[in-house]
Design an enzyme around this catalytic site. Structure first.
Site, PDB file in Angstrom:
ATOM      1  N   ASP A   1      10.244   0.851  -8.761  1.00  0.00           N
ATOM      2  CA  ASP A   1       9.091   0.163  -8.195  1.00  0.00           C
ATOM      3  C   ASP A   1       9.813  -1.040  -7.563  1.00  0.00           C
ATOM      4  O   ASP A   1      10.379  -1.918  -8.157  1.00  0.00           O
ATOM      5  CB  ASP A   1       8.084  -0.069  -9.254  1.00  0.00           C
ATOM      6  CG  ASP A   1       6.584  -0.101  -8.383  1.00  0.00           C
ATOM      7  OD1 ASP A   1       6.440  -0.682  -7.532  1.00  0.00           O
ATOM      8  OD2 ASP A   1       5.772   0.402  -9.260  1.00  0.00           O
TER       9      ASP A   1
ATOM     10  N   ASP B   1       5.927  -1.359  -3.279  1.00  0.00           N
ATOM     11  CA  ASP B   1       4.852  -2.037  -3.594  1.00  0.00           C
ATOM     12  C   ASP B   1       4.150  -2.880  -2.036  1.00  0.00           C
ATOM     13  O   ASP B   1       5.030  -3.670  -1.659  1.00  0.00           O
ATOM     14  CB  ASP B   1       4.928  -3.265  -4.531  1.00  0.00           C
ATOM     15  CG  ASP B   1       3.579  -3.534  -5.234  1.00  0.00           C
ATOM     16  OD1 ASP B   1       3.018  -2.939  -5.823  1.00  0.00           O
ATOM     17  OD2 ASP B   1       3.417  -5.082  -5.060  1.00  0.00           O
TER      18      ASP B   1
ATOM     19  N   GLU C   1       3.453   2.005  -0.806  1.00  0.00           N
ATOM     20  CA  GLU C   1       2.020   1.732  -0.993  1.00  0.00           C
ATOM     21  C   GLU C   1       1.643   0.869   0.195  1.00  0.00           C
ATOM     22  O   GLU C   1       2.104  -0.129   0.380  1.00  0.00           O
ATOM     23  CB  GLU C   1       1.783   0.926  -2.155  1.00  0.00           C
ATOM     24  CG  GLU C   1       0.395   0.699  -2.662  1.00  0.00           C
ATOM     25  CD  GLU C   1       0.036  -0.538  -3.355  1.00  0.00           C
ATOM     26  OE1 GLU C   1      -1.074  -0.399  -4.159  1.00  0.00           O
ATOM     27  OE2 GLU C   1       1.004  -1.423  -3.394  1.00  0.00           O
TER      28      GLU C   1
ATOM     29  N   HIS D   1      -1.921   3.522 -11.565  1.00  0.00           N
ATOM     30  CA  HIS D   1      -2.271   2.449 -12.332  1.00  0.00           C
ATOM     31  C   HIS D   1      -3.389   1.428 -11.882  1.00  0.00           C
ATOM     32  O   HIS D   1      -3.673   0.373 -12.664  1.00  0.00           O
ATOM     33  CB  HIS D   1      -0.914   1.693 -12.948  1.00  0.00           C
ATOM     34  CG  HIS D   1      -0.232   0.845 -11.698  1.00  0.00           C
ATOM     35  ND1 HIS D   1       0.083   1.630 -10.623  1.00  0.00           N
ATOM     36  CD2 HIS D   1      -0.183  -0.336 -11.216  1.00  0.00           C
ATOM     37  CE1 HIS D   1       0.637   0.783  -9.739  1.00  0.00           C
ATOM     38  NE2 HIS D   1       0.241  -0.383 -10.020  1.00  0.00           N
ATOM     39  N   ASP D   2      -3.612   1.499 -10.596  1.00  0.00           N
ATOM     40  CA  ASP D   2      -4.522   0.519 -10.160  1.00  0.00           C
ATOM     41  C   ASP D   2      -6.153   1.078  -9.833  1.00  0.00           C
ATOM     42  O   ASP D   2      -7.060   0.577  -9.388  1.00  0.00           O
ATOM     43  CB  ASP D   2      -4.277   0.026  -8.655  1.00  0.00           C
ATOM     44  CG  ASP D   2      -2.674  -0.775  -8.675  1.00  0.00           C
ATOM     45  OD1 ASP D   2      -2.647  -1.509  -9.802  1.00  0.00           O
ATOM     46  OD2 ASP D   2      -2.197  -0.857  -7.806  1.00  0.00           O
TER      47      ASP D   2
HETATM   48  C1  GLC Z   1       0.186  -3.277  -5.883  1.00  0.00           C
HETATM   49  C2  GLC Z   1       0.488  -2.899  -7.518  1.00  0.00           C
HETATM   50  C3  GLC Z   1      -0.590  -3.574  -8.305  1.00  0.00           C
HETATM   51  C4  GLC Z   1      -0.190  -5.067  -8.264  1.00  0.00           C
HETATM   52  C5  GLC Z   1      -0.240  -5.384  -6.538  1.00  0.00           C
HETATM   53  C6  GLC Z   1       0.696  -6.908  -6.649  1.00  0.00           C
HETATM   54  O1  GLC Z   1      -0.911  -3.010  -5.370  1.00  0.00           O
HETATM   55  O2  GLC Z   1       0.342  -1.346  -7.403  1.00  0.00           O
HETATM   56  O3  GLC Z   1      -0.785  -3.044  -9.679  1.00  0.00           O
HETATM   57  O4  GLC Z   1      -1.047  -5.807  -8.834  1.00  0.00           O
HETATM   58  O5  GLC Z   1       0.558  -4.674  -5.720  1.00  0.00           O
HETATM   59  O6  GLC Z   1       2.041  -6.412  -6.803  1.00  0.00           O
END
Ligand code: GLC
Length: 556
Positions: free
Chosen positions: A97, A203, A256, A325-326
């Site tokens: 990640d 991320d 992401e 995980h979100d």
């Molecule tokens: C992404 C991650 C999340 C995190 C955010 C800030 O959306 O998946 O879990 O809180 O970034 O890093």
């Protein structure tokens, strides 16, 4: 061009909830190693490992204080190296990640940057207060609001300025206008690629570059986003990382993205532009939600097929996912989990399989989130005290300010809290679900005696074995991986689509409802092929779909 990462199925591990090996209630790397056989057995060829780096855990590791060290809660660098080696033995590649929009405020760079004279000052975004000096007149530099529903500027007494943080105040944003920051990131990439990483999940990767810090337009949430979402400067950073580092290794990236539309997505992952290989978007999980993922509204299969069609046909290659995980657990979100406090509902199994068939018959690289393969459901929280997630608490605070009544706040939080996905993996029916010998860091779902890995392992009719079979079928069926996507029919409950490659085609029909649906003639006409898989074990469709059934037909 075909690449190895197109033909594999990926599996996301959220380390703190996967498997604890030393009974401290927190999952760890040796725990992951001890479960590699289970992952391999599923047919997975890639692991996306959520952050294991050193971190004060303000946002469960998405606030990194050292990119080259392992969080002692999870083990040591030697454990991490062993994980790479053990995974490789099973032909599983690991992607890390990459959290580079921000660091932790405990990162050495940030600590040094508090000093105005330090060369690290410009690694972050520091600005003086807006309305001059003097107590009470210290206004933040602009009117932006953040992803965790709070302020985005934090005043620092030591240096008399504010720093920008789009997420928690413990996650200061890096300054991508500073070329030295980009050079630092390149070194981090090289470090992990040289250790054996096969790429990165990047991320919030389309909000790195803040073109301007001017005030944002009026908005309920993330005011100011027009100044930093998918900016030209962001594309340039991605191209540079690719050209100078990633292209020199056999690796891939999945980004992401935050609130991208199809046009922005095309720019980010069009092969010829050399930025990302694929990306995660959120549209499909928001077909039954208002205001991003937060407020539920009625699900309609028609809407889902429309969104899928847009992305499946719009991008050359998709990152496919239904959980991470979100997000809420998919069987609780689109499926029929039943009440989490009372054991699985009547159609839990059927709907979990139907959703597996959905994800695994789309074009792209599928990502399965830990526990999805056994049909884990949303958590049975009883109060806000059971919730750890920083975003859920931020959201609750914002809703309170907006005077939303308590019962609605709770209803919406239960549907959307990120902790739904973060409860420990349910390995068996023993105490703490076989996750740990100690009380886990987050509650175990009360349904673990009914839903767990051990109970499903040898049951040919289980959700787990269904995942295994479909993954194996997908891997041996080029059309299911690479075929074109064609929508055929949808109404409020049912959707039908086809995958086509050369002379071969497969048709998929999915029922997202409790109704036994007799299909209208036009739709039934698409189901003429031979049934290859039916989640209810039928050999003929006879123009109908029992509740929550999914069928895969060859030809038709
Ligand atoms: C992404 C991650 C999340 C995190 C955010 C800030 O959306 O998946 O879990 O809180 O970034 O890093």
């Amino acid at each position: 061009m075909k690449a190895w990462w197109k033909d594999r199925v990926a599996y996301q591990i959220y380390p703190r909830s996967f498997q604890d090996s030393n009974n401290d209630g927190m999952g760890d790397i040796p725990g992951i190693i001890s479960r590699l056989d289970e992952i391999g057995d599923l047919g997975v060829g890639i692991i996306w490992l959520s952050p294991v780096y050193k971190s004060p855990d303000a946002d469960n590791g998405y606030d990194i204080s050292d990119y080259r060290e392992i969080n002692p809660k999870f083990g040591t660098m030697a454990d991490m190296e062993r994980l790479f080696a053990e995974a490789a033995k099973r032909d599983i590649r690991i992607i890390m990640d990459l959290v580079i929009n921000h660091t932790s405020d405990e990162h050495e760079w940030f600590r040094k940057s508090r000093d105005r004279a330090s060369p690290y000052r410009d690694y972050y975004i520091w600005r003086p207060p807006r309305n001059g000096k003097g107590p009470g007149r210290r206004l933040p530099p602009n009117n932006w609001t953040g992803f965790f529903m709070g302020d985005v500027w934090e005043y620092d007494e030591q240096s008399g300025e504010f720093y920008l943080h789009l997420f928690d105040r413990k996650q200061p944003d890096l300054n991508y206008k500073n070329p030295r920051v980009v050079e630092e990131v390149k070194e981090i990439l090289r470090f992990w690629l040289d250790k054996g990483a096969a790429g990165f999940r990047c991320d919030v990767i389309n909000i790195l570059y803040k073109t301007s810090l001017a005030d944002g337009k009026r908005a309920l949430a993330v005011r100011g986003i027009e100044h930093y979402k998918s900016q030209e400067g962001n594309h340039a950073v991605l191209r540079e990382l690719r050209r100078d580092v990633l292209d020199k290794y056999d690796c891939f990236t999945v980004g992401e993205t935050v609130m991208v539309d199809l046009d922005e997505a095309k720019l980010l992952c069009d092969e010829s532009r050399g930025e990302l290989d694929m990306l995660f978007y959120f549209d499909h999980l928001e077909v039954d939600r208002r205001i991003a993922q937060y407020v539920p509204k009625k699900f309609r299969a028609k809407r889902l097929l429309k969104v899928m069609t847009k992305w499946q046909r719009g991008l050359d290659w998709n990152a496919l996912y239904l959980e991470n995980h979100d997000q809420a657990r998919i069987v609780s979100h689109f499926g029929a989990a039943g009440n989490p406090a009372g054991g699985p509902g009547k159609h839990w199994r059927q709907s979990a399989k139907m959703l597996a068939l959905f994800e695994l018959t789309l074009r792209g690289t599928p990502f399965i989130f830990q526990g999805q393969e056994i049909g884990m459901t949303n958590f049975d929280f009883e109060s806000l005290d059971d919730i750890d997630d920083v975003l859920s608490h931020g959201l609750n605070g914002l809703m309170k300010k907006l005077r939303i009544p308590g019962f609605l706040r709770w209803k919406w939080l239960k549907a959307s809290s990120r902790d739904n996905a973060r409860t420990p993996v349910q390995w068996d029916a023993s105490e703490n679900a076989g996750f740990s010998g100690a009380r886990p860091w987050l509650g175990v779902n009360g349904n673990y005696r009914h839903i767990n890995y051990a109970a499903q392992k040898d049951d040919p009719d289980s959700v787990l074995n269904f995942y295994k079979n479909i993954i194996s079928l997908r891997k041996s069926t080029e059309c299911l991986v690479h075929g074109e996507f064609a929508p055929l029919y949808a109404d409020n409950r049912v959707m039908i689509y086809r995958r086509e490659l050369g002379d071969e085609s497969y048709t998929v029909a999915l029922n997202f409802s409790f109704r036994d649906v007799k299909l209208p003639k036009r739709a039934a006409g698409f189901l003429g092929g031979a049934v290859v898989v039916s989640t209810s074990g039928r050999r003929e469709t006879e123009g109908r779909l029992p509740p929550w059934e999914g069928v895969l037909l060859k030809g038709g």
